[in-house]
Design a protein around this motif. Structure first.
Motif, PDB file in Angstrom:
ATOM      1  N   ASN A  50       2.254   8.626  11.351  1.00  0.00           N
ATOM      2  CA  ASN A  50       1.350   9.626  11.914  1.00  0.00           C
ATOM      3  C   ASN A  50      -0.119   9.250  11.750  1.00  0.00           C
ATOM      4  O   ASN A  50      -1.004  10.039  12.062  1.00  0.00           O
ATOM      5  CB  ASN A  50       1.610  10.995  11.281  1.00  0.00           C
ATOM      6  N   GLY A  51      -0.399   8.037  11.226  1.00  0.00           N
ATOM      7  CA  GLY A  51      -1.767   7.577  11.054  1.00  0.00           C
ATOM      8  C   GLY A  51      -2.346   7.832   9.670  1.00  0.00           C
ATOM      9  O   GLY A  51      -3.423   7.336   9.351  1.00  0.00           O
ATOM     10  N   GLU A  52      -1.627   8.598   8.850  1.00  0.00           N
ATOM     11  CA  GLU A  52      -2.094   8.864   7.493  1.00  0.00           C
ATOM     12  C   GLU A  52      -2.078   7.583   6.672  1.00  0.00           C
ATOM     13  O   GLU A  52      -1.157   6.781   6.760  1.00  0.00           O
ATOM     14  CB  GLU A  52      -1.178   9.909   6.826  1.00  0.00           C
ATOM     15  N   VAL A  53      -3.113   7.401   5.860  1.00  0.00           N
ATOM     16  CA  VAL A  53      -3.156   6.307   4.891  1.00  0.00           C
ATOM     17  C   VAL A  53      -2.907   6.947   3.537  1.00  0.00           C
ATOM     18  O   VAL A  53      -3.612   7.880   3.137  1.00  0.00           O
ATOM     19  CB  VAL A  53      -4.520   5.582   4.929  1.00  0.00           C
ATOM     20  N   TYR A  54      -1.900   6.478   2.840  1.00  0.00           N
ATOM     21  CA  TYR A  54      -1.440   7.110   1.607  1.00  0.00           C
ATOM     22  C   TYR A  54      -1.539   6.149   0.435  1.00  0.00           C
ATOM     23  O   TYR A  54      -0.997   5.052   0.470  1.00  0.00           O
ATOM     24  CB  TYR A  54       0.001   7.591   1.800  1.00  0.00           C
ATOM     25  N   ARG A  55      -2.244   6.593  -0.627  1.00  0.00           N
ATOM     26  CA  ARG A  55      -2.373   5.804  -1.856  1.00  0.00           C
ATOM     27  C   ARG A  55      -2.421   6.743  -3.051  1.00  0.00           C
ATOM     28  O   ARG A  55      -3.208   7.673  -3.083  1.00  0.00           O
ATOM     29  CB  ARG A  55      -3.651   4.962  -1.798  1.00  0.00           C
ATOM     30  N   GLU A  56      -1.523   6.518  -3.985  1.00  0.00           N
ATOM     31  CA  GLU A  56      -1.505   7.173  -5.292  1.00  0.00           C
ATOM     32  C   GLU A  56      -1.012   6.125  -6.271  1.00  0.00           C
ATOM     33  O   GLU A  56      -0.757   4.987  -5.889  1.00  0.00           O
ATOM     34  CB  GLU A  56      -0.529   8.357  -5.312  1.00  0.00           C
ATOM     35  N   GLU A  57      -0.818   6.519  -7.499  1.00  0.00           N
ATOM     36  CA  GLU A  57      -0.167   5.618  -8.442  1.00  0.00           C
ATOM     37  C   GLU A  57       1.255   5.376  -7.922  1.00  0.00           C
ATOM     38  O   GLU A  57       1.860   6.232  -7.286  1.00  0.00           O
ATOM     39  CB  GLU A  57      -0.163   6.208  -9.843  1.00  0.00           C
ATOM     40  N   SER A  58       1.784   4.191  -8.187  1.00  0.00           N
ATOM     41  CA  SER A  58       3.047   3.779  -7.578  1.00  0.00           C
ATOM     42  C   SER A  58       4.215   4.703  -7.915  1.00  0.00           C
ATOM     43  O   SER A  58       5.095   4.915  -7.082  1.00  0.00           O
ATOM     44  CB  SER A  58       3.383   2.343  -7.960  1.00  0.00           C
ATOM     45  N   ALA A  59       4.244   5.280  -9.116  1.00  0.00           N
ATOM     46  CA  ALA A  59       5.340   6.188  -9.472  1.00  0.00           C
ATOM     47  C   ALA A  59       5.328   7.421  -8.572  1.00  0.00           C
ATOM     48  O   ALA A  59       6.392   7.876  -8.115  1.00  0.00           O
ATOM     49  CB  ALA A  59       5.242   6.599 -10.942  1.00  0.00           C
ATOM     50  N   GLN A  60       4.148   7.966  -8.289  1.00  0.00           N
ATOM     51  CA  GLN A  60       4.048   9.118  -7.392  1.00  0.00           C
ATOM     52  C   GLN A  60       4.401   8.733  -5.955  1.00  0.00           C
ATOM     53  O   GLN A  60       5.037   9.502  -5.231  1.00  0.00           O
ATOM     54  CB  GLN A  60       2.642   9.733  -7.433  1.00  0.00           C
ATOM     55  N   MET A  61       3.973   7.535  -5.553  1.00  0.00           N
ATOM     56  CA  MET A  61       4.308   7.082  -4.200  1.00  0.00           C
ATOM     57  C   MET A  61       5.812   6.921  -4.035  1.00  0.00           C
ATOM     58  O   MET A  61       6.392   7.373  -3.042  1.00  0.00           O
ATOM     59  CB  MET A  61       3.588   5.765  -3.888  1.00  0.00           C
ATOM     60  N   ALA A  62       6.460   6.285  -5.011  1.00  0.00           N
ATOM     61  CA  ALA A  62       7.911   6.090  -4.951  1.00  0.00           C
ATOM     62  C   ALA A  62       8.638   7.432  -4.942  1.00  0.00           C
ATOM     63  O   ALA A  62       9.616   7.615  -4.211  1.00  0.00           O
ATOM     64  CB  ALA A  62       8.381   5.230  -6.118  1.00  0.00           C
ATOM     65  N   ALA A  63       8.144   8.387  -5.737  1.00  0.00           N
ATOM     66  CA  ALA A  63       8.767   9.716  -5.771  1.00  0.00           C
ATOM     67  C   ALA A  63       8.651  10.405  -4.418  1.00  0.00           C
ATOM     68  O   ALA A  63       9.609  11.033  -3.948  1.00  0.00           O
ATOM     69  CB  ALA A  63       8.135  10.564  -6.865  1.00  0.00           C
ATOM     70  N   ARG A  64       7.501  10.293  -3.763  1.00  0.00           N
ATOM     71  CA  ARG A  64       7.328  10.910  -2.442  1.00  0.00           C
ATOM     72  C   ARG A  64       8.267  10.259  -1.426  1.00  0.00           C
ATOM     73  O   ARG A  64       8.875  10.950  -0.609  1.00  0.00           O
ATOM     74  CB  ARG A  64       5.877  10.781  -1.979  1.00  0.00           C
ATOM     75  N   VAL A  65       8.395   8.942  -1.484  1.00  0.00           N
ATOM     76  CA  VAL A  65       9.309   8.246  -0.571  1.00  0.00           C
ATOM     77  C   VAL A  65      10.736   8.754  -0.789  1.00  0.00           C
ATOM     78  O   VAL A  65      11.440   9.095   0.154  1.00  0.00           O
ATOM     79  CB  VAL A  65       9.242   6.719  -0.780  1.00  0.00           C
ATOM     80  N   ARG A  66      11.154   8.813  -2.056  1.00  0.00           N
ATOM     81  CA  ARG A  66      12.524   9.247  -2.367  1.00  0.00           C
ATOM     82  C   ARG A  66      12.773  10.709  -2.001  1.00  0.00           C
ATOM     83  O   ARG A  66      13.913  11.086  -1.723  1.00  0.00           O
ATOM     84  CB  ARG A  66      12.827   8.995  -3.841  1.00  0.00           C
ATOM     85  N   ALA A  67      11.720  11.512  -2.007  1.00  0.00           N
ATOM     86  CA  ALA A  67      11.854  12.925  -1.647  1.00  0.00           C
ATOM     87  C   ALA A  67      11.836  13.129  -0.128  1.00  0.00           C
ATOM     88  O   ALA A  67      11.953  14.264   0.353  1.00  0.00           O
ATOM     89  CB  ALA A  67      10.733  13.736  -2.291  1.00  0.00           C
ATOM     90  N   GLY A  68      11.682  12.042   0.623  1.00  0.00           N
ATOM     91  CA  GLY A  68      11.642  12.156   2.077  1.00  0.00           C
ATOM     92  C   GLY A  68      10.305  12.646   2.589  1.00  0.00           C
ATOM     93  O   GLY A  68      10.225  13.194   3.689  1.00  0.00           O
ATOM     94  N   GLY A  69       9.254  12.440   1.821  1.00  0.00           N
ATOM     95  CA  GLY A  69       7.943  12.978   2.153  1.00  0.00           C
ATOM     96  C   GLY A  69       7.070  12.095   3.025  1.00  0.00           C
ATOM     97  O   GLY A  69       5.854  12.236   2.998  1.00  0.00           O
ATOM     98  N   LEU A  70       7.657  11.206   3.798  1.00  0.00           N
ATOM     99  CA  LEU A  70       6.841  10.357   4.675  1.00  0.00           C
ATOM    100  C   LEU A  70       6.828  10.836   6.110  1.00  0.00           C
ATOM    101  O   LEU A  70       6.360  10.137   6.997  1.00  0.00           O
ATOM    102  CB  LEU A  70       7.347   8.899   4.626  1.00  0.00           C
ATOM    103  N   GLY A  71       7.308  12.016   6.356  1.00  0.00           N
ATOM    104  CA  GLY A  71       7.332  12.527   7.731  1.00  0.00           C
ATOM    105  C   GLY A  71       8.602  12.100   8.445  1.00  0.00           C
ATOM    106  O   GLY A  71       9.536  11.579   7.848  1.00  0.00           O
ATOM    107  N   SER A  72       8.622  12.285   9.736  1.00  0.00           N
ATOM    108  CA  SER A  72       9.828  11.941  10.488  1.00  0.00           C
ATOM    109  C   SER A  72       9.948  10.453  10.714  1.00  0.00           C
ATOM    110  O   SER A  72       8.967   9.770  10.878  1.00  0.00           O
ATOM    111  CB  SER A  72       9.853  12.681  11.825  1.00  0.00           C
ATOM    112  N   PRO A  73      11.188   9.949  10.693  1.00  0.00           N
ATOM    113  CA  PRO A  73      11.425   8.529  10.873  1.00  0.00           C
ATOM    114  C   PRO A  73      11.117   8.034  12.261  1.00  0.00           C
ATOM    115  O   PRO A  73      11.014   8.739  13.186  1.00  0.00           O
ATOM    116  CB  PRO A  73      12.903   8.363  10.552  1.00  0.00           C
TER     117      PRO A  73
END
Length: 88
Positions: A65-88
């Protein structure tokens, strides 16, 4: 449809769970996210990362969707695993 872009260090051979770039890439793989790896150098030689995200740390995700996403890697991995990257 455009893929997610994973901006990470060029050391793709490092497969340690504590390595920030690998941690996020592993989460993307586990969730079956279609992504493209964009490799970057080390230290303060990351002008493309700075232009994209306003800072020089990796990893960085460019979402569909054009969003640029950066956090500490543990938070990023958790968001990915939670399905928080939007629609595939």
């Amino acid at each position: 449809m455009a893929k997610v872009k994973l901006h990470r260090c060029s050391w793709t051979f490092v497969k340690l769970d504590g390595h920030p770039c690998h941690k996020v890439q592993k989460a993307l793989d586990e969730q079956g996210v279609d992504y493209e790896v964009v490799k970057h150098g080390f230290g303060h030689k990351r002008p493309r990362v700075r232009d994209l995200s306003g800072q020089e740390k990796l990893p960085v995700l460019e979402l569909q969707n054009g969003e640029v996403y950066r956090e500490e890697s543990a938070q990023m991995a958790a968001r990915v695993r939670a399905g928080g990257l939007g629609s595939p």
